[in-house]
Design a protein around this motif. Structure first.
Motif, PDB file in Angstrom:
ATOM      1  N   GLU B 204      10.343  -8.793 -14.557  1.00 33.94           N
ATOM      2  CA  GLU B 204      11.518  -9.327 -13.836  1.00 33.94           C
ATOM      3  C   GLU B 204      11.226 -10.659 -13.156  1.00 33.94           C
ATOM      4  OE1 GLU B 204      11.591  -5.533 -13.691  1.00 33.94           O
ATOM      5  OE2 GLU B 204      12.814  -6.301 -15.361  1.00 33.94           O
ATOM      6  N   GLY B 205       9.990 -11.152 -13.264  1.00 32.04           N
ATOM      7  CA  GLY B 205       9.661 -12.404 -12.599  1.00 32.04           C
ATOM      8  C   GLY B 205       9.184 -12.208 -11.171  1.00 32.04           C
ATOM      9  N   THR B 206       8.948 -10.962 -10.776  1.00 30.29           N
ATOM     10  CA  THR B 206       8.409 -10.712  -9.442  1.00 30.29           C
ATOM     11  C   THR B 206       6.894 -10.877  -9.477  1.00 30.29           C
ATOM     12  OG1 THR B 206      10.201  -9.174  -8.949  1.00 30.29           O
ATOM     13  CG2 THR B 206       8.221  -9.011  -7.570  1.00 30.29           C
ATOM     14  N   CYS B 207       6.380 -11.572  -8.475  1.00 31.58           N
ATOM     15  CA  CYS B 207       4.936 -11.842  -8.415  1.00 31.58           C
ATOM     16  C   CYS B 207       4.208 -10.575  -7.950  1.00 31.58           C
ATOM     17  CB  CYS B 207       4.706 -12.993  -7.443  1.00 31.58           C
ATOM     18  SG  CYS B 207       2.982 -13.407  -7.244  1.00 31.58           S
ATOM     19  N   THR B 208       3.255 -10.122  -8.761  1.00 30.40           N
ATOM     20  CA  THR B 208       2.525  -8.899  -8.388  1.00 30.40           C
ATOM     21  C   THR B 208       1.116  -9.211  -7.893  1.00 30.40           C
ATOM     22  OG1 THR B 208       1.832  -8.595 -10.676  1.00 30.40           O
ATOM     23  CG2 THR B 208       3.835  -7.444  -9.991  1.00 30.40           C
ATOM     24  N   ALA B 209       0.611 -10.412  -8.178  1.00 25.97           N
ATOM     25  CA  ALA B 209      -0.691 -10.825  -7.655  1.00 25.97           C
ATOM     26  C   ALA B 209      -0.723 -12.342  -7.643  1.00 25.97           C
ATOM     27  CB  ALA B 209      -1.830 -10.277  -8.521  1.00 25.97           C
ATOM     28  N   GLY B 233       5.213  -9.867  -4.253  1.00 23.14           N
ATOM     29  CA  GLY B 233       6.424  -9.101  -3.959  1.00 23.14           C
ATOM     30  C   GLY B 233       7.679  -9.958  -3.969  1.00 23.14           C
ATOM     31  N   THR B 234       7.531 -11.263  -4.114  1.00 28.63           N
ATOM     32  CA  THR B 234       8.695 -12.153  -4.138  1.00 28.63           C
ATOM     33  C   THR B 234       8.947 -12.623  -5.567  1.00 28.63           C
ATOM     34  OG1 THR B 234       7.635 -14.336  -3.989  1.00 28.63           O
ATOM     35  CG2 THR B 234       7.832 -13.068  -1.939  1.00 28.63           C
ATOM     36  N   ARG B 235      10.095 -13.295  -5.747  1.00 28.57           N
ATOM     37  CA  ARG B 235      10.367 -13.933  -7.033  1.00 28.57           C
ATOM     38  C   ARG B 235      10.108 -15.436  -6.913  1.00 28.57           C
ATOM     39  NH1 ARG B 235      15.168 -10.699  -9.951  1.00 28.57           N
ATOM     40  NH2 ARG B 235      14.391 -12.053 -11.593  1.00 28.57           N
ATOM     41  N   LEU B 236       9.189 -15.798  -6.058  1.00 30.71           N
ATOM     42  CA  LEU B 236       8.764 -17.187  -5.860  1.00 30.71           C
ATOM     43  C   LEU B 236       9.954 -18.064  -5.464  1.00 30.71           C
ATOM     44  CD1 LEU B 236       6.362 -17.486  -8.936  1.00 30.71           C
ATOM     45  CD2 LEU B 236       5.784 -16.766  -6.626  1.00 30.71           C
ATOM     46  N   ASP B 237      10.782 -17.510  -4.568  1.00 26.49           N
ATOM     47  CA  ASP B 237      11.918 -18.274  -4.067  1.00 26.49           C
ATOM     48  C   ASP B 237      11.444 -19.221  -2.955  1.00 26.49           C
ATOM     49  OD1 ASP B 237      11.243 -16.372  -2.260  1.00 26.49           O
ATOM     50  OD2 ASP B 237      13.070 -15.178  -2.518  1.00 26.49           O
ATOM     51  N   GLU B 238      12.350 -20.064  -2.459  1.00 25.04           N
ATOM     52  CA  GLU B 238      11.962 -21.112  -1.515  1.00 25.04           C
ATOM     53  C   GLU B 238      11.317 -20.559  -0.234  1.00 25.04           C
ATOM     54  OE1 GLU B 238      11.266 -24.144  -1.740  1.00 25.04           O
ATOM     55  OE2 GLU B 238      10.934 -24.405   0.419  1.00 25.04           O
ATOM     56  N   PRO B 239      11.850 -19.516   0.392  1.00 24.44           N
ATOM     57  CA  PRO B 239      11.161 -19.010   1.590  1.00 24.44           C
ATOM     58  C   PRO B 239       9.722 -18.581   1.303  1.00 24.44           C
ATOM     59  CG  PRO B 239      13.367 -18.036   1.406  1.00 24.44           C
ATOM     60  CD  PRO B 239      13.139 -18.812   0.143  1.00 24.44           C
ATOM     61  N   ALA B 240       9.491 -17.964   0.143  1.00 21.67           N
ATOM     62  CA  ALA B 240       8.127 -17.532  -0.206  1.00 21.67           C
ATOM     63  C   ALA B 240       7.229 -18.746  -0.416  1.00 21.67           C
ATOM     64  CB  ALA B 240       8.154 -16.665  -1.468  1.00 21.67           C
ATOM     65  N   LEU B 241       7.758 -19.766  -1.098  1.00 26.49           N
ATOM     66  CA  LEU B 241       6.956 -20.975  -1.339  1.00 26.49           C
ATOM     67  C   LEU B 241       6.650 -21.686  -0.022  1.00 26.49           C
ATOM     68  CD1 LEU B 241       8.757 -22.327  -4.541  1.00 26.49           C
ATOM     69  CD2 LEU B 241       6.552 -21.135  -4.413  1.00 26.49           C
TER      70      LEU B 241
END
Ligand SMILES: Cc1cc2nc3c(=O)[nH]c(=O)nc-3n(C[C@H](O)[C@H](O)[C@H](O)COP(=O)(O)OP(=O)(O)OC[C@H]3O[C@@H](n4cnc5c(N)ncnc54)[C@H](O)[C@@H]3O)c2cc1C
Ligand code: FES
Ligand code: FES
Lengths: 167, 288
Positions: B204-209, B233-241
């Motif tokens: 799904e594009g979710t980062c697992t590691a 645990g994120t989809r590498l969206d702006e808040p995560a970046l």
């Protein structure tokens, strides 16, 4: 100091020479074998004037211990021309005036030949990246790049003609 | 260099014996740091032990589902191993940013690591990849993470007589890696900042590691665990970046020097970390 005796092949000929354990291949070529075409610019890997081919790969001979050459194949600028016949890269350097003082030229020619031996049709940027480890303080590089591209074109033409003759 | 001895052993055991017998002996791989430092008088080893004649130390091979890279393998040879270059493009590209073709035909990643320069280009990429080193020494063999080797500029955790035999890369898994550096020129310069990223994404594009490492912003290249954790645990969206970049900033302890100010290095570390994550994500997508 005890010197080491090293046996290697230089430009196809078996040679033996003496070196200090810490002596460079560059010094052995120039001072023991009297092959003074290979130049020392910086002695630190930055300028490429000392470029030679070691077992098929181009290296800075200032950053190779002469002792490492034991049993290895070395090719220098002296082996690029065939007898009195200049290699096309050498001729194109003359045609394009790709040298002024000439100190960097042996390194550029050995490096350019190493490129054209594996890639007969390099782009201009491939030539520039390949030659990034060779410094020239005189020409401004453009003429060198043009000479190499022109030599590549001539070599491709020669190969085509040879191919047609063979066919 | 008056009494320098030159050795070219053909087995790991001989090399261990030579290095252990003489604390002032140094291993030689490509010599692109060692010979420069000897010439400049910075170091004066009593003996040089050339590792390149040891068959087990040259070349690349599969190691389980991952790869093993002989410590004396020059950087240009890494590109010729297609499977390695496809699985770990960030590592192979980082090693092939070093110097010129002439330098890379000699330079090794093990030498890059053991020279322990904070700006060594292959090291952040190796750390991000989760690479390990197999070390041989008088006590036998041990395996340690790459980040455990450099301690400070020019200093490593290797004990007398120990040397790196091979660098091991884990199985690629569903992900991608990348390394970028910032230099004022396009070639032949030392990194002002370097950053490496390695991501694993699910379907799904979710980062697992995620592992993020930076170079030239601390006395050694460093892993920034908080930066990786910000992505998992994120989809590498702006808040995560943004959280990832903030963690990188917080980990930077750079110096001011002629190559760049501490402020510039810190700002560029964030920029490069974002860029390598973007490239690693794209590569992960291509591998999915
Ligand atoms: C012109 C030039 C440009 C350069 N550009 C860059 C660059 O852009 N980026 C960059 O990161 N570096 C650069 N370097 C530095 C150097 O090329 C790299 O650090 C290179 O990877 C060193 O590898 P080597 O095999 O030549 O190491 P060596 O010189 O053989 O060894 C380096 C150190 O590691 C030790 N060592 C070597 N092998 C082992 C081993 N297997 N186990 C334990 N210790 C070992 C040696 O004793 C020595 O202390 C450049 C160097 C030159 C000359
Ligand atoms: S003399 Fe060897 S690179 Fe300059
Ligand atoms: S011609 Fe003078 S350095 Fe190149």
């Amino acid at each position: 100091m005890n010197k080491l005796v090293i046996a290697a092949t230089v430009n196809g000929d078996p040679v033996e020479f003496l070196t200090d354990p810490g002596g460079s291949l560059l010094d052995a070529l120039r001072e023991e074998l009297l092959l003074t075409g290979t130049k020392e610019g910086c002695g630190s890997g930055d300028c490429g004037a000392c470029t030679v081919i070691l077992d098929g790969e181009m290296v800075c001979s200032c950053l190779v211990f002469a002792a490492e050459a034991q049993g290895r194949q070395i090719a220098t600028i002296e082996g690029v021309a065939e007898g009195g016949r200049l290699h096309p890269i050498q001729r194109k350097f003359l045609d394009h005036a790709a040298l002024q003082c000439g100190f960097c030229t042996p390194g550029f020619i050995v490096a350019a030949r190493s490129l054209l031996d594996r890639n007969p049709d390099p782009s201009e940027s491939e030539v520039r990246y390949w030659l990034a480890g060779n410094l020239c303080r005189c020409t401004g590089y453009d003429k060198i790049v043009r000479a190499v591209l022109d030599a590549a074109a001539e070599l491709r033409q020669e190969r085509r003609v040879e191919g047609e003759l063979a066919a | 260099m008056a009494s320098l001895a030159f050795h070219a052993p053909e087995t790991i055991d001989q090399a261990v014996a030579l290095l252990a017998a003489n604390p002032a002996a140094r291993p030689l791989s490509g010599g692109t740091d060692l010979i420069v430092q000897m010439r400049s008088g910075r170091i004066a080893p009593a003996a040089v032990v050339d590792l390149k004649r040891i068959a087990a130390l040259t070349g690349t091979r599969r190691h389980g589902l991952g790869f093993a890279i002989g410590a004396a393998t020059p950087c240009t040879a890494l590109k010729r191993d297609r499977a390695l270059a496809a699985a770990w493009p960030g590592v192979v590209e980082a090693a092939n940013l070093i110097g010129s073709v002439q330098v890379r035909n000699r330079a090794t990643m093990a030498g890059n690591l053991c020279n322990a320069s904070p700006a060594a280009d292959s090291v952040p990429a190796l750390i991000a990849a989760g690479a390990t080193c197999l070390i041989a020494g008088p006590q036998g063999e041990r395996e340690v993470p790459v980040e455990a080797i450099p301690l400070a500029p020019g200093r490593t955790s290797l004990a007398p007589g120990e040397f790196v035999v091979e660098i091991r890369l884990p199985p690629r898994g569903q992900g991608g890696d990348a390394y970028l550096r910032s230099i004022p020129r396009t070639e032949m310069d030392i990194a002002v900042v370097g950053a490496g990223a390695n991501l694993v994404l699910d379907g799904e594009g979710t980062c697992t590691a995620a592992r993020i490492a930076v170079g030239a912003v601390a006395p050694t290249a460093i892993l920034v665990p908080e930066a990786g954790a910000a992505l998992v645990g994120t989809r590498l969206d702006e808040p995560a970046l943004a959280a990832m970049a903030e963690a990188v900033r917080a980990a930077c302890r750079p110096i001011d020097d002629k190559r760049g100010t501490a402020e510039y290095r810190t700002a560029m570390a964030e920029v490069l970390a974002r860029r390598v994550v973007a490239i690693a994500r794209q590569r992960a997508g291509e591998n999915a």
